[in-house]
Design an enzyme around this catalytic site. Structure first.
Site, mmCIF file in Angstrom:
data_model
loop_
_atom_site.group_PDB
_atom_site.id
_atom_site.type_symbol
_atom_site.label_atom_id
_atom_site.label_comp_id
_atom_site.label_asym_id
_atom_site.label_seq_id
_atom_site.Cartn_x
_atom_site.Cartn_y
_atom_site.Cartn_z
ATOM 1 N N VAL A 111 0.826 -1.200 0.000
ATOM 2 C CA VAL A 111 0.000 0.000 0.000
ATOM 3 C C VAL A 111 0.864 1.254 0.000
ATOM 4 O O VAL A 111 2.004 1.248 0.447
ATOM 5 C CB VAL A 111 -0.984 0.033 1.203
ATOM 6 C CG1 VAL A 111 -2.002 -1.068 1.082
ATOM 7 C CG2 VAL A 111 -0.249 -0.081 2.516
ATOM 8 N N GLU A 112 0.284 2.297 -0.528
ATOM 9 C CA GLU A 112 1.050 3.538 -0.654
ATOM 10 C C GLU A 112 0.212 4.724 -0.208
ATOM 11 O O GLU A 112 0.281 5.801 -0.779
ATOM 12 C CB GLU A 112 1.491 3.720 -2.117
ATOM 13 C CG GLU A 112 2.406 2.596 -2.581
ATOM 14 C CD GLU A 112 2.829 2.724 -4.037
ATOM 15 O OE1 GLU A 112 2.415 3.701 -4.687
ATOM 16 O OE2 GLU A 112 3.576 1.847 -4.501
ATOM 17 N N ASN A 113 -0.616 4.499 0.811
ATOM 18 C CA ASN A 113 -1.493 5.611 1.209
ATOM 19 C C ASN A 113 -1.306 6.045 2.669
ATOM 20 O O ASN A 113 -2.105 6.801 3.190
ATOM 21 C CB ASN A 113 -2.965 5.251 0.947
ATOM 22 C CG ASN A 113 -3.437 4.093 1.808
ATOM 23 O OD1 ASN A 113 -2.661 3.528 2.588
ATOM 24 N ND2 ASN A 113 -4.693 3.722 1.676
#
Ligand SMILES: *[C@@H]1O[C@H](CO)[C@@H](O)[C@H](O)[C@H]1NC(C)=O
Length: 336
Positions: free
Chosen positions: A164-166
């Site tokens: 994930v990249e949030n």
């Protein structure tokens, strides 16, 4: 013997050894937790990608990471495998998973992906547990809950990856703990893909728990620790992380298998060529945590023709050879 004939015999002998070592190393198909030459490849988002089985049959990857289950909230799950499938069922991928698994390749499903295209937010521990429950219902054959199984009733994937990249870490640990609990005695690989800056702000807390079997550590897209960054940034980052892995191992009593994650896209600013990786990894491959390379993604790596070692070869082949030690002796390059 004349000098020349000795030289020829020597050269032939040398060539034979190289050939033998290539055959020896590449014939071994499939993931081996004790090996240091595993190659893990993300598949699912590449442009005009071939079917998953196409890449599995090349015999160059040991773990296929399907990407992505990109919409996960406490009450929904959605996925996107690019041109391969948008659901709700993916029979061709299911067929290919079986082919890959029959070759000894582990097939994992990656959760998350680019924050812009997906929606990954577990919100809380209870949200994480709720997500684990419907992921179990969708992907575990033992569950007969009335939900659609995207890979059908007879294909079980080998594990999950969290990429994930949030910057929303809430619920991740609860999600993985619950998945382990629900899977019971069935084999289950759990991994995550942190970025190289330490500490990682997307999955770092999860990494610290020691619950992970595998860590795909991404040494690209980050100026401060990218493999091709200057000032030995990569080596410094590697040292920081391996020190951390020591701590995690002693706390959890489990050695994580660490993959050096690389950008397979040739014209990407963060792409490292095979010659450069060889030089950077020479003193790191023996590290006890190092288990191989991971790359984003199958299409890019397969289409990337690398000539940095003086021979044309695609990046997947190159990473497999590199991890297998085929390039360790500089002379080898002339003989390939
Ligand atoms: C390989 O990468 C290194 C580091 O980026 C670069 O200096 C070198 O020129 C590259 N080699 C080739 C053949 O492109």
């Amino acid at each position: 013997m004349t000098f020349l004939s000795k030289y020829i015999v020597y050269t032939r002998f040398y060539r034979l050894i190289i050939l033998y070592s290539i055959i020896l190393h590449t014939v071994r198909a499939g993931f081996d937790a004790n090996a240091k030459n595993n190659v893990a490849v993300y598949w699912g988002q590449g442009p005009n990608q071939e079917r998953l089985s196409f890449y599995c049959k090349k015999g160059l990857m040991d773990i296929a990471i399907l990407s992505f289950l990109n919409k996960i909230t406490p009450d929904t799950a959605g996925f996107n495998f690019g041109n391969a499938c948008w659901g709700p069922e993916c029979p061709l991928i299911a067929e290919d998973i079986k082919i890959c698994q029959s070759l000894g390749i582990k097939v994992m499903l990656s959760l998350g992906g680019d924050a812009y295209y997906g929606d990954f937010n577990l919100e809380s521990d209870s949200g994480g547990e709720a997500a684990a429950t419907y992921i179990y219902q969708m992907f575990n054959l033992k569950s007969n809950a009335p939900v659609i199984k995207p890979f059908g009733p007879d294909v079980q994937i080998d594990g999950f990856d969290l990429d994930v990249e949030n910057y929303k870490q809430n619920g991740q640990i609860a999600l993985y703990k619950k998945l382990r609990e629900l899977w019971g005695d069935d084999p289950l690989l759990l991994s995550a893909g942190p970025q190289c800056p330490f500490p990682d702000t997307n999955v770092g807390e999860l990494v610290e728990t020691g619950i992970l079997d595998i860590i795909f550590l991404q040494f690209y897209s980050n100026p401060s620790c990218n493999m091709i960054a200057s000032n030995a940034a990569f080596s410094k980052s590697w040292d920081t992380w391996t020190n951390e892995f020591e701590k995690i191992e002693s706390l959890s009593n489990k050695k994580p298998l660490v993959f050096v994650g690389l950008q397979g896209q040739q014209n990407d600013a963060w792409h490292a060529n095979l010659s450069y990786i060889t030089s950077q990894m020479i003193d790191k491959k023996s590290n006890k945590f190092f288990s191989g390379f991971s790359t984003w993604d199958a299409v890019a790596a397969y289409n990337c023709i690398d000539i940095s070692l003086g021979k044309k070869m695609d990046y997947l082949t190159g990473l497999k050879y590199l991890a297998s030690g085929v390039f360790d002796n500089a002379k080898v390059n002339d003989e390939l």
